[in-house]
Design an enzyme around this catalytic site. Structure first.
Site, short mmCIF file in Angstrom:
data_model
loop_
_atom_site.label_atom_id
_atom_site.label_comp_id
_atom_site.label_asym_id
_atom_site.label_seq_id
_atom_site.Cartn_x
_atom_site.Cartn_y
_atom_site.Cartn_z
N ARG A 30 0.88 -1.07 0.07
CA ARG A 30 0.20 -0.05 -0.04
C ARG A 30 0.76 1.30 -0.08
O ARG A 30 0.59 2.19 -0.64
CB ARG A 30 -1.06 -0.09 1.17
CG ARG A 30 -2.04 -1.22 1.01
CD ARG A 30 -2.57 -1.39 2.23
NE ARG A 30 -3.66 -2.28 2.22
CZ ARG A 30 -3.82 -3.63 2.22
NH1 ARG A 30 -2.57 -4.52 1.84
NH2 ARG A 30 -4.93 -4.43 1.76
N ASP A 319 -3.82 -15.63 7.66
CA ASP A 319 -2.40 -15.92 6.92
C ASP A 319 -1.47 -16.85 7.98
O ASP A 319 -0.40 -17.27 7.46
CB ASP A 319 -1.21 -14.70 6.68
CG ASP A 319 -2.06 -14.06 5.24
OD1 ASP A 319 -2.70 -14.76 4.64
OD2 ASP A 319 -1.78 -12.92 5.23
C1 S3P Z 1 -3.87 -9.28 2.36
C2 S3P Z 1 -5.11 -9.68 2.65
C3 S3P Z 1 -5.36 -11.14 2.86
C4 S3P Z 1 -3.96 -12.05 3.15
C5 S3P Z 1 -3.13 -11.39 2.28
C6 S3P Z 1 -2.78 -10.15 2.25
C7 S3P Z 1 -3.86 -7.90 2.13
O1 S3P Z 1 -6.05 -11.89 1.88
O2 S3P Z 1 -4.38 -13.62 3.07
O3 S3P Z 1 -1.66 -12.24 2.63
O4 S3P Z 1 -2.82 -7.35 2.23
O5 S3P Z 1 -4.95 -7.16 1.88
P1 S3P Z 1 -7.93 -11.76 1.55
O6 S3P Z 1 -8.09 -10.46 1.81
O7 S3P Z 1 -7.93 -12.31 0.28
O8 S3P Z 1 -8.07 -12.58 2.88
#
Ligand code: S3P
Length: 441
Positions: A30, A319
């Site tokens: 981000r 995660d």
């Molecule tokens: C993330 C959101 C998660 C996570 C990924 C990173 C992010 O995925 O599993 O490693 O940075 O927004 P989901 O939002 O699909 O669960």
């Protein structure tokens, strides 16, 4: 690349150390995205120099953004403003990174140029209908391959309209995708999530001056705003810290300190789950850095017990389940996970990959449609060597490296190259606190 672990019979040496794991992956992505769209110069410290975040950085360079670094986690992004991106010459290759693809789909749906997003074989098999569907509702002209898989092509020049979107699944990536498209849409866009998911997008947008309102599960913003450059200090990634938290919890006499870890309440499920299992975790030096809570974590060995994992904690630890499965395998009694079907569509089918590896190590483990049942036991008993497949999934590879600390057999973990996507110095940091881990090409 393979990880070859030691065999730890009769006793693994305790893990002792004071370390800082690498920067938060979600915040690193981000910082590049919003820094690029801001007016002015954004300075980033603690950037994760892992392949996923570097894929995002390369994508913005390919769209004309001047980015200096990274050098020791230091990056300077010369923002081009909300409408300053240029058409890339080629498709944007995003490697293994679902976050890059889903967030970029939102950001790029409302540009006046066309762009195609591609990825490696794992990313190319992951579902993108979950972002294409809401973007189409907003008016995006978007193509995917069969069954909503990548590549994604966004045809430029579409005019987007704000929508009120009820997310069908708890996903920060989908929520972020819709909100980012909303910045380019006419009128107001809102997302309502079925359970709290990581809110780094909301915090960073607000921190960079984009006005948004948050009311429980609902976040709203209006298109046409601006972002202001900022200084961003990225904390260490709790998802990387989690491997060391479980490691210290399962090896007698261990005592580890993990510095400057991001403790955003939408990410701390792993601490709560480990504490319910009996882990000994304490926090110190708690403070806010750039709108994100941060602290040092001390974790000492404690015998763990199996639990029924509360479903409300699942999205807050999404995660961390690969390594939590290892904690469960080392606990007394049975651990039951439910409500975690999202694990089947991560970098690998994480339920299947973990259950297969645990069963190979002699643990009674069974996958269910939305979780798993794991009975604690003796890892590796009766074997000299056990081979485990990580299915090119970084977190599966690191989880089984942690399992080796309590395995009486040596473990050979295959397909470990992708550890570099989120935690490039995992092996050296792990060795520095007492893991026996050899990396073989
Ligand atoms: C993330 C959101 C998660 C996570 C990924 C990173 C992010 O995925 O599993 O490693 O940075 O927004 P989901 O939002 O699909 O669960």
């Amino acid at each position: 690349m393979k990880f070859i672990t030691g065999s730890n019979s009769p006793e693994q040496n305790s893990l002792v150390g004071d370390i800082r794991v690498s920067g938060d992956k979600s915040i690193s992505h981000r910082s590049i995205m919003f820094g690029s769209l801001a007016d002015g110069k954004t300075e980033i410290k603690g950037f994760l120099e892992g392949e996923d975040a570097l894929a995002t950085l390369a994508a913005f360079r390919a769209m004309g953004v001047n980015i200096e670094g990274p050098e020791n986690g230091h990056v300077i992004v010369h923002g081009v403003g909300m409408n300053g991106l240029k058409a890339p010459k080629e498709a944007l290759y995003l490697g293994n990174s679902g976050t890059s693809m889903r967030l970029l789909a939102g950001l790029l749906a409302g540009q006046n140029f066309s762009v195609t997003l591609t990825g490696d074989s794992s990313l190319s098999s992951r579902p993108m209908g979950r972002v294409a569907d809401p973007l189409r509702l907003m008016g995006a002209d978007i193509e995917t391959a069969e069954q909503g898989r990548p590549p994604i092509t966004l045809n430029g020049g579409a005019s987007l309209k704000g929508i009120d979107y009820d997310l069908p699944m708890a996903s920060a990536q989908v929520k972020s995708c819709v909100l980012l498209a909303g910045m380019y849409a006419e009128g107001e866009t809102s997302t309502t999530e079925p359970a709290p998911t990581r809110d780094h997008t909301e915090r960073m947008l607000a921190g960079m001056g984009y006005s948004l309102s948050r009311d429980g599960a609902c976040t709203r913003l209006t298109g046409g705003g601006q972002l202001k450059a900022a200084t961003i200090d990225i904390p260490a990634d709790i998802s990387s810290a989690a491997f060391f938290m479980v490691a210290a919890s399962i090896v007698p006499d261990s005592d580890l300190i993990l510095r400057h870890v991001g403790l955003n309440p939408t990410r701390t499920g792993v601490i709560q789950i480990l504490e319910l299992m009996g882990a000994n975790i304490s926090l110190s030096n708690e403070h806010l850095v750039g709108g994100e809570p941060v602290a040092d974590i001390r974790i000492q060995y404690a015998p763990l017990v199996g639990i029924d994992i509360p479903e409300r904690l699942v999205p807050l630890a999404i995660d961390e389940f690969p390594v939590l499965f290892i904690a469960a395998a080392c606990a007394t009694g049975t651990t039951v996970l439910t409500g975690a079907e999202e694990l089947r569509v991560k970098e690998s089918d994480r339920i299947q990959a973990m259950v297969d590896g645990l069963v190979a190590l002699g643990i009674e483990a069974k996958g269910t449609t939305d979780g798993a049942i794991i009975k604690g036991g003796c890892l590796g008993a009766g074997h000299e060597q056990v081979d485990v497949q990580s299915h090119d999934d970084h977190r599966i590879a690191m989880a089984f490296a942690v399992a080796s600390l309590r395995s009486s057999s040596k473990i050979v973990i295959h397909e470990c190259d992708n550890v570099a996507t989120s935690f490039p110095n995992f092996a050296s940091l792990a060795r520095s606190v007492g893991f026996q881990l050899i990396v073989e090409a």
